[in-house]
Design an enzyme around this catalytic site. Structure first.
Site, short mmCIF file in Angstrom:
data_model
loop_
_atom_site.label_atom_id
_atom_site.label_comp_id
_atom_site.label_asym_id
_atom_site.label_seq_id
_atom_site.Cartn_x
_atom_site.Cartn_y
_atom_site.Cartn_z
N GLY A 187 -31.51 -44.25 48.58
CA GLY A 187 -32.88 -43.42 48.72
C GLY A 187 -33.47 -42.95 50.03
O GLY A 187 -34.26 -42.41 50.02
N GLN A 222 -57.29 -35.61 49.24
CA GLN A 222 -57.69 -36.90 49.50
C GLN A 222 -58.06 -36.99 50.93
O GLN A 222 -57.98 -37.64 51.79
CB GLN A 222 -56.52 -37.80 49.44
CG GLN A 222 -55.81 -38.01 47.98
CD GLN A 222 -55.01 -39.10 47.87
OE1 GLN A 222 -54.97 -40.29 48.33
NE2 GLN A 222 -53.74 -38.71 47.40
N HIS A 241 -56.79 -27.16 52.39
CA HIS A 241 -57.93 -27.50 51.25
C HIS A 241 -59.25 -27.82 52.03
O HIS A 241 -60.41 -27.06 51.10
CB HIS A 241 -57.30 -28.69 50.41
CG HIS A 241 -58.35 -28.82 49.19
ND1 HIS A 241 -58.21 -27.92 48.13
CD2 HIS A 241 -59.15 -29.87 48.95
CE1 HIS A 241 -59.16 -28.64 47.24
NE2 HIS A 241 -59.65 -29.53 47.71
N LYS A 287 -68.52 -25.33 37.19
CA LYS A 287 -67.60 -26.09 36.26
C LYS A 287 -68.07 -27.85 36.53
O LYS A 287 -68.45 -28.02 37.73
CB LYS A 287 -66.17 -26.08 36.36
CG LYS A 287 -65.59 -26.52 37.75
CD LYS A 287 -64.05 -26.02 37.93
CE LYS A 287 -63.51 -26.72 39.11
NZ LYS A 287 -62.09 -26.39 39.15
N ARG A 297 -66.01 -31.34 36.68
CA ARG A 297 -64.61 -32.00 36.53
C ARG A 297 -64.80 -33.47 35.79
O ARG A 297 -65.44 -34.15 36.36
CB ARG A 297 -63.98 -32.23 38.02
CG ARG A 297 -62.46 -32.74 37.79
CD ARG A 297 -62.02 -32.52 39.17
NE ARG A 297 -61.76 -31.22 39.83
CZ ARG A 297 -60.74 -30.49 39.71
NH1 ARG A 297 -59.85 -30.79 38.67
NH2 ARG A 297 -60.88 -29.12 40.10
N ASP A 315 -58.78 -18.91 44.82
CA ASP A 315 -58.48 -20.44 45.32
C ASP A 315 -57.61 -20.64 46.42
O ASP A 315 -56.60 -19.85 46.80
CB ASP A 315 -58.22 -21.15 44.31
CG ASP A 315 -58.91 -22.54 44.15
OD1 ASP A 315 -59.56 -22.96 45.11
OD2 ASP A 315 -58.83 -23.24 42.83
N ASP A 321 -52.42 -26.15 40.98
CA ASP A 321 -51.79 -27.32 40.77
C ASP A 321 -51.22 -27.41 39.21
O ASP A 321 -50.23 -26.89 38.88
CB ASP A 321 -52.64 -28.71 40.98
CG ASP A 321 -51.74 -29.93 40.99
OD1 ASP A 321 -50.52 -29.99 40.52
OD2 ASP A 321 -52.29 -30.91 41.45
#
Length: 344
Positions: free
Chosen positions: A42, A101, A134, A199, A201, A225, A229
């Site tokens: 791997g 993140q 993002h 909205k 989440r 957007d 995802d």
């Protein structure tokens, strides 16, 4: 000292080789010779098969799924080029993984986007080229220059053509409060009004639409957007615009088609007429058959369109040159999107 752009070489990882090859075709240069793979246990490996000493080197690699494998490929390739005495190394990351993140939402959360930025810098990259981050503040996570290119000019051209006959009945909608700035700038370019879907989440990869800020009744709506995802937020927003707002039709655009989990089934079963993506993430061949650059329109069994971001060098009479693809060369206007068909 290196003369940037004089001895230019482009290498590709395995995440989006098609995009790297398209960039090379537009620049009329061959793709750099390299082997990228994995050992039986791997571990990733990279072998560069040509000299890069003193060259201006670009590495094209989106950190999309499998995210960690593609990130390690990028780091190992940058490290190999650095040790081979490349003059300058630019990491071309059309889709920057871990971008969501970017902050601590609760105690003891990591800021993984900053960690990835540190890894790329320490591996030896001198510059980063990416598209539609993002969050814009991620540029500040790097200690090296970052160019964040915008895909909105491609979408503007597409939707001006698509809704030319009903321009006064069309408006742009932000799918959440966090995308308002992006949607506002897009609406200004299209000279259209804007609305917002509010909205809440409940947990990661799920959302509940609350209400719509703005009047969308009997309007053709463009949802904008930066990425799609699992498709839950997008499809819920589209349904709310039709059921609650009374929209006449809903079309969507997003720079990055992550399309994980049930995203494709959700989009095909939704009220969306079509969803336009850029090819910053290579469509999976087991899901899609990608046609040529001339075939715009719906696929026979899907609503997904992918628009190339490499071919900004195409000539377009009567228009000034656009920004070059990933800062590599002078360019013109983008081509029409290619049609995509398929499903899981």
């Amino acid at each position: 000292m290196i003369s940037h752009g004089k001895d230019l070489k482009i290498f590709s990882g395995s995440s989006n080789r098609a995009l790297a090859e398209a960039i090379c075709r537009d620049l009329s240069i061959p793709l750099g010779s390299a082997e990228v793979g994995a050992f039986s246990d791997g571990e990733n490996f990279v072998s560069i098969h040509e000299t890069v000493r003193g060259s201006d080197v670009f590495v094209v690699q989106s950190t999309s799924s499998p995210v960690n494998d593609n990130l390690m490929e990028l780091l190992i390739m940058i490290g190999a080029l650095k040790r081979a005495s490349a003059g300058r190394i630019t990491a071309v990351i059309p889709y920057f993984g871990y971008a969501r993140q970017d902050r601590k939402t609760k105690p003891r959360d990591p800021i993984s986007a900053k960690l990835v930025a540190n890894l790329i810098t320490r591996a030896g990259a001198d510059r980063v080229l990416t598209m539609d981050l993002h969050a814009n503040q991620i540029q500040g996570f790097f200690d090296i220059p970052v160019d964040n290119l915008l895909g909105s000019p491609v979408f503007v051209d597409h939707f001006l053509r698509r809704f030319a006959a009903v321009h006064d009945e069309t408006m742009v909608v932000s799918p959440d409060v966090g995308s308002v700035a992006r949607a506002r700038a897009f609406a200004q370019k299209l000279d259209m009004p804007m609305a917002i879907v509010d909205k809440r989440r409940q947990k990661a990869n799920s959302s509940e639409v609350m209400n719509i800020i703005g009047e969308v009744k009997d309007k053709h709506v463009i949802l904008l957007d930066d990425m799609v995802d699992t498709g839950g937020s997008l499809c819920h927003a589209a349904q709310a615009l039709v059921d609650i707002g009374g929209a006449k039709s809903v079309t969507a655009a997003a720079s990055h088609g992550v399309l994980s989990g049930p995203a494709i089934e959700r989009i095909n079963a939704s009220v969306l007429d079509e969803v336009l993506f850029l090819d910053t993430i290579q469509p999976l061949h087991r899901l899609f058959h990608v046609g040529g650059t001339g075939g715009a329109g719906h696929a026979s069994d899907g609503k997904l369109l992918f628009h190339g971001v490499a071919s900004f060098t195409a000539a377009c009479p009567g228009r000034p040159p656009a920004r070059p693809p990933f800062g590599l060369a002078p360019g013109g206007c983008p081509p029409a999107p290619h049609s995509v068909s398929g499903g899981r």
